[in-house]
Motif scaffolding. Structure first.
Motif, PDB file in Angstrom:
ATOM      1  N   ARG A  84       0.841  -1.189   0.000  1.00  0.00           N
ATOM      2  CA  ARG A  84       0.000   0.000   0.000  1.00  0.00           C
ATOM      3  C   ARG A  84       0.880   1.244   0.000  1.00  0.00           C
ATOM      4  O   ARG A  84       2.087   1.192   0.297  1.00  0.00           O
ATOM      5  N   ALA A  85       0.289   2.378  -0.328  1.00  0.00           N
ATOM      6  CA  ALA A  85       1.024   3.638  -0.283  1.00  0.00           C
ATOM      7  C   ALA A  85       1.631   3.852   1.101  1.00  0.00           C
ATOM      8  O   ALA A  85       0.997   3.552   2.121  1.00  0.00           O
ATOM      9  N   ARG A 129       0.098  12.305 -10.905  1.00  0.00           N
ATOM     10  CA  ARG A 129      -1.203  12.940 -10.759  1.00  0.00           C
ATOM     11  C   ARG A 129      -1.348  13.544  -9.360  1.00  0.00           C
ATOM     12  O   ARG A 129      -0.738  13.067  -8.387  1.00  0.00           O
ATOM     13  N   HIS A 130      -2.183  14.595  -9.262  1.00  0.00           N
ATOM     14  CA  HIS A 130      -2.520  15.147  -7.956  1.00  0.00           C
ATOM     15  C   HIS A 130      -3.212  14.083  -7.104  1.00  0.00           C
ATOM     16  O   HIS A 130      -3.860  13.156  -7.615  1.00  0.00           O
ATOM     17  N   MET A 131      -3.113  14.245  -5.802  1.00  0.00           N
ATOM     18  CA  MET A 131      -3.803  13.371  -4.883  1.00  0.00           C
ATOM     19  C   MET A 131      -5.271  13.792  -4.809  1.00  0.00           C
ATOM     20  O   MET A 131      -5.577  14.957  -4.526  1.00  0.00           O
ATOM     21  N   ALA A 132      -6.165  12.857  -5.079  1.00  0.00           N
ATOM     22  CA  ALA A 132      -7.592  13.172  -5.021  1.00  0.00           C
ATOM     23  C   ALA A 132      -7.979  13.586  -3.602  1.00  0.00           C
ATOM     24  O   ALA A 132      -7.579  12.929  -2.630  1.00  0.00           O
ATOM     25  N   LEU A 133      -8.757  14.647  -3.481  1.00  0.00           N
ATOM     26  CA  LEU A 133      -9.165  15.166  -2.173  1.00  0.00           C
ATOM     27  C   LEU A 133     -10.642  14.878  -1.944  1.00  0.00           C
ATOM     28  O   LEU A 133     -11.455  14.978  -2.866  1.00  0.00           O
ATOM     29  N   PRO A 134     -10.998  14.528  -0.717  1.00  0.00           N
ATOM     30  CA  PRO A 134     -12.418  14.258  -0.434  1.00  0.00           C
ATOM     31  C   PRO A 134     -13.241  15.529  -0.531  1.00  0.00           C
ATOM     32  O   PRO A 134     -12.786  16.628  -0.223  1.00  0.00           O
ATOM     33  N   ARG A 135     -14.465  15.378  -0.950  1.00  0.00           N
ATOM     34  CA  ARG A 135     -15.410  16.485  -1.029  1.00  0.00           C
ATOM     35  C   ARG A 135     -16.481  16.310   0.039  1.00  0.00           C
ATOM     36  O   ARG A 135     -17.021  15.224   0.217  1.00  0.00           O
ATOM     37  N   ARG A 136     -16.812  17.392   0.730  1.00  0.00           N
ATOM     38  CA  ARG A 136     -17.839  17.331   1.769  1.00  0.00           C
ATOM     39  C   ARG A 136     -19.139  17.922   1.278  1.00  0.00           C
ATOM     40  O   ARG A 136     -19.159  18.794   0.444  1.00  0.00           O
TER      41      ARG A 136
END
Length: 275
Positions: free
Chosen positions: A243-244, A268-275
């Motif tokens: 794993r990372a 690629r950019h790290m995907a960020l969670p959306r609230r």
């Protein structure tokens, strides 16, 4: 480089007189799938593939591989597929380890033998057939392509390991090198599938701890590999998932070369969670 050799699973079953002694491990940080687990009973089948079975080494799963799937395909004489990939968003890499296949990309045929490597972008028009026989075995690594506005998509290509010069890691006198099939600075690619090579005595002398998820299939030789807090013995035919940020290191004690096929997600950019 020396003539490449590649381990490929053959299937079959152990005898009833054998005891369960194996090295399989599955943890929250890494997994080790030894070659002895790749038997007939753990094969799968895929839609639109004829005379073909597959060992699934990694798949997107909670607590396991998140970004990719990794198969070993076994295609019998006359087998193959005219509709191999059913996901239009999936890119793939093929790496042949045994036998020969004809890969057709947009109407152009490419005969691939051991060491043959193909990159197939998402939406690529391709199909594959084993015209020659005997059984052909190859790795198929798949990842959903992450397009970026303003960056072109990569093109398909076919090459061979034998035609790609390994790049020595700085300061290692050639004991540790990487056979890179794409330019690391080519930002069109969001995954790399390379071959890492160690001569006897070669080491990764620090605990690599980084964002890339890894899948490693040992093509040749043996070594002790550091996975998180554990030193694990691995040999040709074994598979490792990391794993990372899982710390990793390696000592290739010999007597021959130690080499593995390596997947990692990149660029690629790290995907960020959306609230």
């Amino acid at each position: 480089m020396a003539h490449p050799t590649y381990y490929a699973p053959q299937g079959g079953h152990p005898g009833q007189e054998q005891l369960l002694t194996d090295r399989a491990m599955f943890t929250t940080a890494y997994a080790v799938i030894p070659k002895g687990t790749m038997r007939d009973i753990v094969t799968s089948f895929l839609p639109f593939w004829d005379k073909t079975r597959v060992w699934v080494l990694a798949r997107p799963l909670s607590g396991f591989a998140e970004t990719f799937s990794h198969y070993i395909m076994e295609v019998q004489p006359g087998g193959g597929s005219i509709r191999p990939e059913t996901d239009p968003g999936a890119q793939g890499v093929l790496f042949v380890v045994e036998g020969a296949v004809t890969l057709t990309i947009a109407g152009t045929d490419h005969v691939m033998e051991p060491g043959g490597y193909a990159y197939l972008p998402a939406g690529c028009d391709w199909h594959l057939r084993n015209h020659a026989g005997p059984a052909a075995r190859f790795h198929w690594i798949r990842k959903a392509y992450e397009a970026v506005e303003g960056i072109d998509r990569p093109e398909p290509f076919v090459t061979r390991e034998q035609d790609v010069a390994p790049r020595e890691m700085p300061g290692t006198e050639g004991r540790w090198s990487t056979t890179r099939f794409t330019d690391p600075e080519d930002l069109r690619h969001d995954m790399h599938v390379n071959i890492v090579n160690f001569l006897p005595g070669g080491v990764i002398p620090f605990a690599e701890t980084h964002v890339m998820e890894h899948g490693l299939y040992v093509l040749e030789g043996k070594a002790v590999y550091r996975l998180n807090q554990d030193w694990v013995e691995v040999e040709a035919g074994d598979y490792m998932w990391l794993r990372a940020f899982c710390p990793q290191a390696c000592y290739a004690g010999g007597p021959g070369r130690f080499r593995y096929l390596l997947y990692k997600d990149v660029n690629r950019h790290m995907a960020l969670p959306r609230r």
